[in-house]
Design a protein around this motif. Structure first.
Motif, PDB file in Angstrom:
ATOM      1  N   ALA A  67       3.072  11.534  19.306  1.00  0.00           N
ATOM      2  CA  ALA A  67       3.426  11.525  17.889  1.00  0.00           C
ATOM      3  C   ALA A  67       3.911  12.910  17.463  1.00  0.00           C
ATOM      4  CB  ALA A  67       2.237  11.098  17.050  1.00  0.00           C
TER       5      ALA A  67
ATOM      6  N   SER B  10      -0.519   7.187  11.056  1.00  0.00           N
ATOM      7  CA  SER B  10       0.171   5.910  11.199  1.00  0.00           C
ATOM      8  C   SER B  10       1.519   5.976  10.481  1.00  0.00           C
ATOM      9  CB  SER B  10      -0.674   4.803  10.577  1.00  0.00           C
ATOM     10  OG  SER B  10      -0.693   4.954   9.161  1.00  0.00           O
ATOM     11  N   GLU B  11       2.263   4.912  10.619  1.00  0.00           N
ATOM     12  CA  GLU B  11       3.537   4.798   9.914  1.00  0.00           C
ATOM     13  C   GLU B  11       3.332   4.996   8.403  1.00  0.00           C
ATOM     14  OE1 GLU B  11       6.787   1.257   9.120  1.00  0.00           O
ATOM     15  OE2 GLU B  11       5.411   1.085  10.796  1.00  0.00           O
TER      16      GLU B  11
ATOM     17  N   ARG C 250      10.794   5.105  13.555  1.00  0.00           N
ATOM     18  CA  ARG C 250       9.452   5.128  14.147  1.00  0.00           C
ATOM     19  C   ARG C 250       9.465   5.828  15.510  1.00  0.00           C
ATOM     20  NH1 ARG C 250       9.626  -0.668  12.811  1.00  0.00           N
ATOM     21  NH2 ARG C 250       8.651  -0.913  10.781  1.00  0.00           N
ATOM     22  N   ARG C 251      10.455   5.484  16.338  1.00  0.00           N
ATOM     23  CA  ARG C 251      10.507   6.091  17.670  1.00  0.00           C
ATOM     24  C   ARG C 251      10.773   7.594  17.587  1.00  0.00           C
ATOM     25  NH1 ARG C 251      13.652   1.374  18.929  1.00  0.00           N
ATOM     26  NH2 ARG C 251      15.456   2.713  19.070  1.00  0.00           N
TER      27      ARG C 251
ATOM     28  N   LEU D 272       6.172   7.105  16.952  1.00  0.00           N
ATOM     29  CA  LEU D 272       5.391   5.894  16.712  1.00  0.00           C
ATOM     30  C   LEU D 272       5.990   4.736  17.504  1.00  0.00           C
ATOM     31  CD1 LEU D 272       5.113   6.282  12.838  1.00  0.00           C
ATOM     32  CD2 LEU D 272       3.256   6.601  14.494  1.00  0.00           C
TER      33      LEU D 272
ATOM     34  N   ASP E 143       4.887  -1.334  13.982  1.00  0.00           N
ATOM     35  CA  ASP E 143       3.561  -0.869  13.582  1.00  0.00           C
ATOM     36  C   ASP E 143       3.001  -1.843  12.557  1.00  0.00           C
ATOM     37  OD1 ASP E 143       1.260   0.456  12.906  1.00  0.00           O
ATOM     38  OD2 ASP E 143       2.217   2.275  12.232  1.00  0.00           O
TER      39      ASP E 143
END
Length: 127
Positions: free
Chosen positions: A2, A7-8, A114-115, A119, A123
């Protein structure tokens, strides 16, 4: 690994306006609307290269068209030819096409984002 902690949702919460915009889109387009949310989810899984969705031929015609369009949006716009559009227009209203295309494009961007922050593509816990 990360690149941003949490989290997202935690990452988005760093900018409340971004989190608010995401939640609006999620609640008004991704999870509800004119197009069945299950069809949208199928497209999102296809974008994430879920192996259970890779065999497009096993789905019904409406689902196959949606997945073909997701493919065109994500990877090869030249496949959005007259044949695909004729099928899309036969199975979806114009408002449904706007909503589905918007949902696919938004989810594609979210998966790329996200990537890049480290992440997973999807998610579900952040919903």
């Amino acid at each position: 690994m990360a690149h941003l902690p949490g989290s997202e949702h935690d990452v988005r919460a760093l900018v409340p306006a971004a989190d608010e915009a995401y939640r609006y889109m999620r609640d008004n387009v991704l999870r509800t609307g004119l197009v069945d949310p299950e069809l949208k989810e199928l497209c999102f899984r296809y974008l994430a290269e879920d192996p259970e969705v890779g065999d497009v031929a096993r789905f019904g015609e409406r689902e196959q068209l949606a997945l073909r369009w997701a493919h065109a949006i994500a990877w090869d716009s030249s496949t959005a030819d007259d044949d695909l559009w004729a099928g899309l227009h036969a199975h979806f209203s114009e408002p449904e096409l706007v909503e589905l295309g918007c949902a696919i494009g938004f989810e594609l961007g979210q998966q790329h984002w996200r990537r890049t922050v480290g992440l997973p593509r999807r998610d579900h816990a952040a919903s």
